[in-house]
Design a protein around this motif. Structure first.
Motif, PDB file in Angstrom:
ATOM      1  N   GLY A 142      15.168  41.706  60.839  1.00 40.23           N
ATOM      2  CA  GLY A 142      14.609  40.487  60.272  1.00 40.23           C
ATOM      3  C   GLY A 142      13.290  40.786  59.598  1.00 40.23           C
ATOM      4  O   GLY A 142      12.306  41.095  60.277  1.00 40.23           O
ATOM      5  N   GLY A 143      13.284  40.707  58.261  1.00 41.37           N
ATOM      6  CA  GLY A 143      12.091  41.081  57.515  1.00 41.37           C
ATOM      7  C   GLY A 143      11.268  39.913  57.033  1.00 41.37           C
ATOM      8  O   GLY A 143      10.447  40.067  56.120  1.00 41.37           O
ATOM      9  N   GLY A 144      11.472  38.735  57.635  1.00 40.22           N
ATOM     10  CA  GLY A 144      10.607  37.600  57.321  1.00 40.22           C
ATOM     11  C   GLY A 144       9.238  37.790  57.948  1.00 40.22           C
ATOM     12  O   GLY A 144       8.962  38.804  58.608  1.00 40.22           O
ATOM     13  N   LEU A 145       8.374  36.796  57.787  1.00 38.15           N
ATOM     14  CA  LEU A 145       7.014  36.924  58.295  1.00 38.15           C
ATOM     15  C   LEU A 145       7.002  37.097  59.811  1.00 38.15           C
ATOM     16  O   LEU A 145       6.260  37.930  60.338  1.00 38.15           O
ATOM     17  CB  LEU A 145       6.187  35.705  57.888  1.00 38.15           C
ATOM     18  N   SER A 146       7.847  36.355  60.524  1.00 38.86           N
ATOM     19  CA  SER A 146       7.864  36.455  61.988  1.00 38.86           C
ATOM     20  C   SER A 146       8.279  37.849  62.442  1.00 38.86           C
ATOM     21  O   SER A 146       7.660  38.435  63.338  1.00 38.86           O
ATOM     22  CB  SER A 146       8.821  35.417  62.579  1.00 38.86           C
ATOM     23  N   GLY A 147       9.340  38.382  61.818  1.00 37.95           N
ATOM     24  CA  GLY A 147       9.792  39.714  62.186  1.00 37.95           C
ATOM     25  C   GLY A 147       8.760  40.776  61.885  1.00 37.95           C
ATOM     26  O   GLY A 147       8.542  41.698  62.685  1.00 37.95           O
ATOM     27  N   VAL A 183      15.637  44.268  68.662  1.00 32.87           N
ATOM     28  CA  VAL A 183      15.350  42.834  68.725  1.00 32.87           C
ATOM     29  C   VAL A 183      15.647  42.221  67.372  1.00 32.87           C
ATOM     30  O   VAL A 183      15.648  42.910  66.344  1.00 32.87           O
ATOM     31  CB  VAL A 183      13.887  42.558  69.124  1.00 32.87           C
ATOM     32  N   TYR A 184      15.905  40.913  67.376  1.00 35.30           N
ATOM     33  CA  TYR A 184      16.183  40.264  66.094  1.00 35.30           C
ATOM     34  C   TYR A 184      15.347  38.995  65.923  1.00 35.30           C
ATOM     35  O   TYR A 184      15.073  38.262  66.865  1.00 35.30           O
ATOM     36  CB  TYR A 184      17.675  39.951  65.942  1.00 35.30           C
ATOM     37  N   ALA A 185      14.929  38.805  64.672  1.00 37.81           N
ATOM     38  CA  ALA A 185      14.184  37.618  64.252  1.00 37.81           C
ATOM     39  C   ALA A 185      14.792  37.191  62.922  1.00 37.81           C
ATOM     40  O   ALA A 185      14.249  37.470  61.851  1.00 37.81           O
ATOM     41  CB  ALA A 185      12.699  37.946  64.101  1.00 37.81           C
TER      42      ALA A 185
END
Length: 263
Positions: free
Chosen positions: A123-128, A206-208
């Motif tokens: 997950g390459g969004g801001l959270s990840g 882990v995943y986001a």
């Protein structure tokens, strides 16, 4: 719900003059923002969460019930005059082979010790990306982050993102933008990247990959003719200020309803 929206709804309703019962199924308030207790880079969000918790504590007339799961039986027993449903959101789990069995939601791993371990963040969004930086800066031996978009943490570049990518460089975070995760096996991520297919080993995966609103239909149905308003991430996952606005607005809707009845 005792997350950001639920706490703000309780505070506003209590200040207006309602008798408030605030129920949270976990043992602590804060909702998904409990993770900020373990991420030193999110001190601003942690302080805001803690401020709301303190404001709840100062209002002794709020009946706070931790470890309390609201269901049909609870509603029938308590018979509230108004219900604010702020049950939040949960991690989205896409249909990637092996993901459920071999990876964990990001919010579950905060606070664990990853010193000396390798971690893959899907997950390459801001959270990840923020999580990847936090894990690397906390002592993980190697952190890799995979994002489907051509840019990690997409969106306008600001001071926080500049610090984030500088942190990536300082901590040696491996970056895989434009990558598609094909499968997750025990301690192994198979992905199609710009440079071809790879198989990357990780002690923990882990995943986001986004959030999805928790279902509210069962509670809405159980409420029957009791006025029922949703607030926060269970309406649509959003930013902190969305949750605060929703929580305050929900309490004001209750005031408007009963004020009109009295008049």
């Amino acid at each position: 719900g005792g997350g950001m929206a639920g706490m703000q709804a309780a505070i506003t309703a209590a200040d207006i003059g309602f008798d408030v019962v605030l129920c949270e199924k976990k043992k602590d308030l804060g909702g998904i923002f409990r993770f900020t207790d373990h991420d030193k880079h999110k001190y601003d969000h942690r302080r805001f969460k803690d401020r709301l918790i303190r404001r709840i504590g100062k209002r002794s007339w709020i009946d706070l019930r931790l470890g309390c799961c609201v269901d049909r039986a609870f509603i029938e027993r308590e018979r509230p005059d108004f219900i604010v449903c702020a049950v939040g959101s949960s991690a989205f789990v896409p249909d990637i082979p092996g993901l459920r069995e071999n990876a964990r939601p990001l919010l579950e791993v905060y606070g664990e010790n990853f010193a000396g371990k390798s971690v893959a963040v899907l997950g390459g969004g801001l959270s990840g990306c923020e999580a990847a930086y936090s894990l690397a800066d906390s002592g993980a031996a190697q952190v890799s982050v995979f994002g489907r978009r051509e840019q990690l943490a997409p969106g306008p570049l600001d001071a926080n993102k500049i610090d984030l990518f500088r942190g990536f460089e300082r901590c040696g975070v491996r970056q895989y933008p434009g990558a598609e995760v094909m499968a997750v096996e025990p301690h192994l991520v198979r992905a199609r990247t710009r440079d071809g297919d790879i198989a990357l080993h990780a002690d923990c995966i882990v995943y986001a990959l986004g959030m999805r609103s928790n279902d509210t239909e069962a509670l809405r149905e159980a409420a029957g003719d009791i006025p029922f308003v949703t607030a926060g991430d269970c309406v649509e996952p959003g930013k902190v200020y969305h949750a605060i606005y929703d929580g305050a607005s929900a309490a004001l809707k209750a005031w408007k309803l009963f004020n009109n009845e009295e008049n």
